[in-house]
Design a protein around this motif. Sequence first.
Motif, mmCIF file in Angstrom:
data_model
loop_
_atom_site.group_PDB
_atom_site.id
_atom_site.type_symbol
_atom_site.label_atom_id
_atom_site.label_comp_id
_atom_site.label_asym_id
_atom_site.label_seq_id
_atom_site.Cartn_x
_atom_site.Cartn_y
_atom_site.Cartn_z
ATOM 1 N N LEU A 117 81.330 131.739 66.839
ATOM 2 C CA LEU A 117 80.178 131.156 67.525
ATOM 3 C C LEU A 117 80.558 130.570 68.875
ATOM 4 C CD1 LEU A 117 78.311 129.418 64.551
ATOM 5 C CD2 LEU A 117 77.869 131.644 65.594
ATOM 6 N N GLY A 118 81.741 129.975 68.963
ATOM 7 C CA GLY A 118 82.185 129.428 70.246
ATOM 8 C C GLY A 118 82.408 130.508 71.281
ATOM 9 N N GLY A 119 83.123 131.564 70.906
ATOM 10 C CA GLY A 119 83.347 132.667 71.839
ATOM 11 C C GLY A 119 82.077 133.401 72.190
ATOM 12 N N TYR A 120 81.174 133.531 71.213
ATOM 13 C CA TYR A 120 79.897 134.206 71.451
ATOM 14 C C TYR A 120 79.031 133.408 72.416
ATOM 15 C CZ TYR A 120 75.520 136.624 70.205
ATOM 16 O OH TYR A 120 74.352 137.341 70.234
ATOM 17 N N ALA A 121 78.948 132.105 72.197
ATOM 18 C CA ALA A 121 78.174 131.252 73.102
ATOM 19 C C ALA A 121 78.762 131.283 74.507
ATOM 20 C CB ALA A 121 78.138 129.821 72.565
ATOM 21 N N LEU A 122 80.081 131.258 74.597
ATOM 22 C CA LEU A 122 80.723 131.317 75.912
ATOM 23 C C LEU A 122 80.428 132.638 76.608
ATOM 24 C CD1 LEU A 122 82.647 129.947 77.939
ATOM 25 C CD2 LEU A 122 84.556 131.027 76.710
ATOM 26 N N GLY A 173 98.735 128.411 75.028
ATOM 27 C CA GLY A 173 99.206 127.678 73.871
ATOM 28 C C GLY A 173 98.605 128.211 72.586
ATOM 29 N N ALA A 174 98.878 127.511 71.496
ATOM 30 C CA ALA A 174 98.486 127.990 70.172
ATOM 31 C C ALA A 174 97.346 127.176 69.579
ATOM 32 C CB ALA A 174 99.685 127.969 69.228
ATOM 33 N N GLY A 175 96.417 126.733 70.395
ATOM 34 C CA GLY A 175 95.268 125.986 69.890
ATOM 35 C C GLY A 175 94.043 126.868 69.745
ATOM 36 N N GLU A 176 92.873 126.238 69.775
ATOM 37 C CA GLU A 176 91.633 126.985 69.647
ATOM 38 C C GLU A 176 91.227 127.668 70.944
ATOM 39 O OE1 GLU A 176 88.480 124.653 68.137
ATOM 40 O OE2 GLU A 176 89.369 124.373 66.143
ATOM 41 N N LEU A 177 91.641 127.121 72.091
ATOM 42 C CA LEU A 177 91.227 127.678 73.378
ATOM 43 C C LEU A 177 91.610 129.144 73.537
ATOM 44 C CD1 LEU A 177 89.949 127.331 76.143
ATOM 45 C CD2 LEU A 177 92.142 126.434 76.975
ATOM 46 N N PRO A 178 92.856 129.548 73.264
ATOM 47 C CA PRO A 178 93.170 130.979 73.427
ATOM 48 C C PRO A 178 92.365 131.871 72.494
ATOM 49 C CG PRO A 178 94.980 129.831 72.350
ATOM 50 C CD PRO A 178 94.056 128.782 72.871
ATOM 51 N N ARG A 179 92.048 131.396 71.283
ATOM 52 C CA ARG A 179 91.242 132.209 70.371
ATOM 53 C C ARG A 179 89.816 132.359 70.903
ATOM 54 N NH1 ARG A 179 94.209 129.126 66.524
ATOM 55 N NH2 ARG A 179 92.422 127.846 65.919
ATOM 56 N N LEU A 180 89.286 131.302 71.505
ATOM 57 C CA LEU A 180 87.969 131.402 72.129
ATOM 58 C C LEU A 180 87.978 132.385 73.292
ATOM 59 C CD1 LEU A 180 86.848 127.651 72.192
ATOM 60 C CD2 LEU A 180 85.941 129.464 70.745
ATOM 61 N N VAL A 181 89.047 132.358 74.079
ATOM 62 C CA VAL A 181 89.146 133.258 75.234
ATOM 63 C C VAL A 181 89.243 134.707 74.769
ATOM 64 C CG1 VAL A 181 90.593 133.930 77.189
ATOM 65 C CG2 VAL A 181 90.130 131.513 76.752
ATOM 66 N N ILE A 182 90.027 134.959 73.729
ATOM 67 C CA ILE A 182 90.165 136.322 73.211
ATOM 68 C C ILE A 182 88.821 136.827 72.678
ATOM 69 C CG2 ILE A 182 91.246 137.718 71.410
ATOM 70 C CD1 ILE A 182 93.712 135.860 71.693
ATOM 71 N N THR A 183 88.116 135.990 71.954
ATOM 72 C CA THR A 183 86.793 136.371 71.443
ATOM 73 C C THR A 183 85.828 136.632 72.589
ATOM 74 O OG1 THR A 183 87.185 135.000 69.488
ATOM 75 C CG2 THR A 183 84.917 135.673 69.925
ATOM 76 N N PHE A 184 85.877 135.785 73.602
ATOM 77 C CA PHE A 184 85.013 135.976 74.777
ATOM 78 C C PHE A 184 85.303 137.299 75.473
ATOM 79 C CE2 PHE A 184 85.250 135.659 79.431
ATOM 80 C CZ PHE A 184 83.901 135.597 79.743
ATOM 81 N N LEU A 185 86.574 137.644 75.641
ATOM 82 C CA LEU A 185 86.933 138.872 76.348
ATOM 83 C C LEU A 185 86.413 140.120 75.633
ATOM 84 C CD1 LEU A 185 90.606 138.098 77.493
ATOM 85 C CD2 LEU A 185 88.543 138.207 78.909
#
Length: 280
Positions: free
Chosen positions: A90-95, A141-153
Amino acid sequence: MSIPSESAPSSSTELLPRPSRLGRFWRAARGTVIPTATFLALIALWETGVRVFDIPSFLLPGPSAVIAAGTGLPLAQWLAHTVATLEIVLGGYALSILVSVPLGILIASSRPVAEALYPLLVVTQSLPVVAVAPVIIVILGAGELPRLVITFLIAFFPIVISTVTGLRATPPELVELSRSLRAGAARELWQIRLPWAVPYLFAALKVSITLAVIGAVVAEFVAAEQGLGYLIKFSTSYFKVPLAFAGLAVLAALSLLLFQMVVWVEKTVFPWSVPRQDDR
């Protein structure tokens, strides 16, 4: 002797025969009955094939083995993994929506911007995200931010393209009419071009929500300590294939649920944009 004229056709005002109760029930339920029956038939065929050919469960588990493995994992763990994946989806989708729709409007409104950005967008999609994901993890890094970026891409590209296509597909006579009434660019965008682009946009949103699930799983494969993707990776590492299939089943159910939510939003908020379905 006069020849009697042929009987006149029935009046157009004559009421058509009403469909039977069974016919009305079938039209209302077939959208659920047919997919469910097809799914159950495939499950039965899968279970039968595994048992007849005696395929080991570590190669291809049957549905019964998958259900046993899934129920063997505590519900709290299933909820924790599902919620972790759902947050990233949902975070990556919203972004992707927040970035893609304004970007699509900008590209459709300006030819120089389109010529400058379109090649970059194509380049971002030509690179396999699976190959780029480790680099993103190293940088962010290994937090939630890179996973959000990957989902967004993974999820943003269809939304951009469909937004641009829908805005440019507006009939020119409507645009000329708005300009003849001295409507400004902002009013033309909000009252003519964007409403016309709504079906295109929702077609992309339906595709992107499933891509967002894929992106979240890819990100969890690379770096995560929780989530359905992590559970599948962990299970296959220890040859717990039935549990991995159970994780896949939950992912499929999650994708279907999110897809239907997008469909519901379209039917509820923009019912005029939903194409009519044939009852045949």
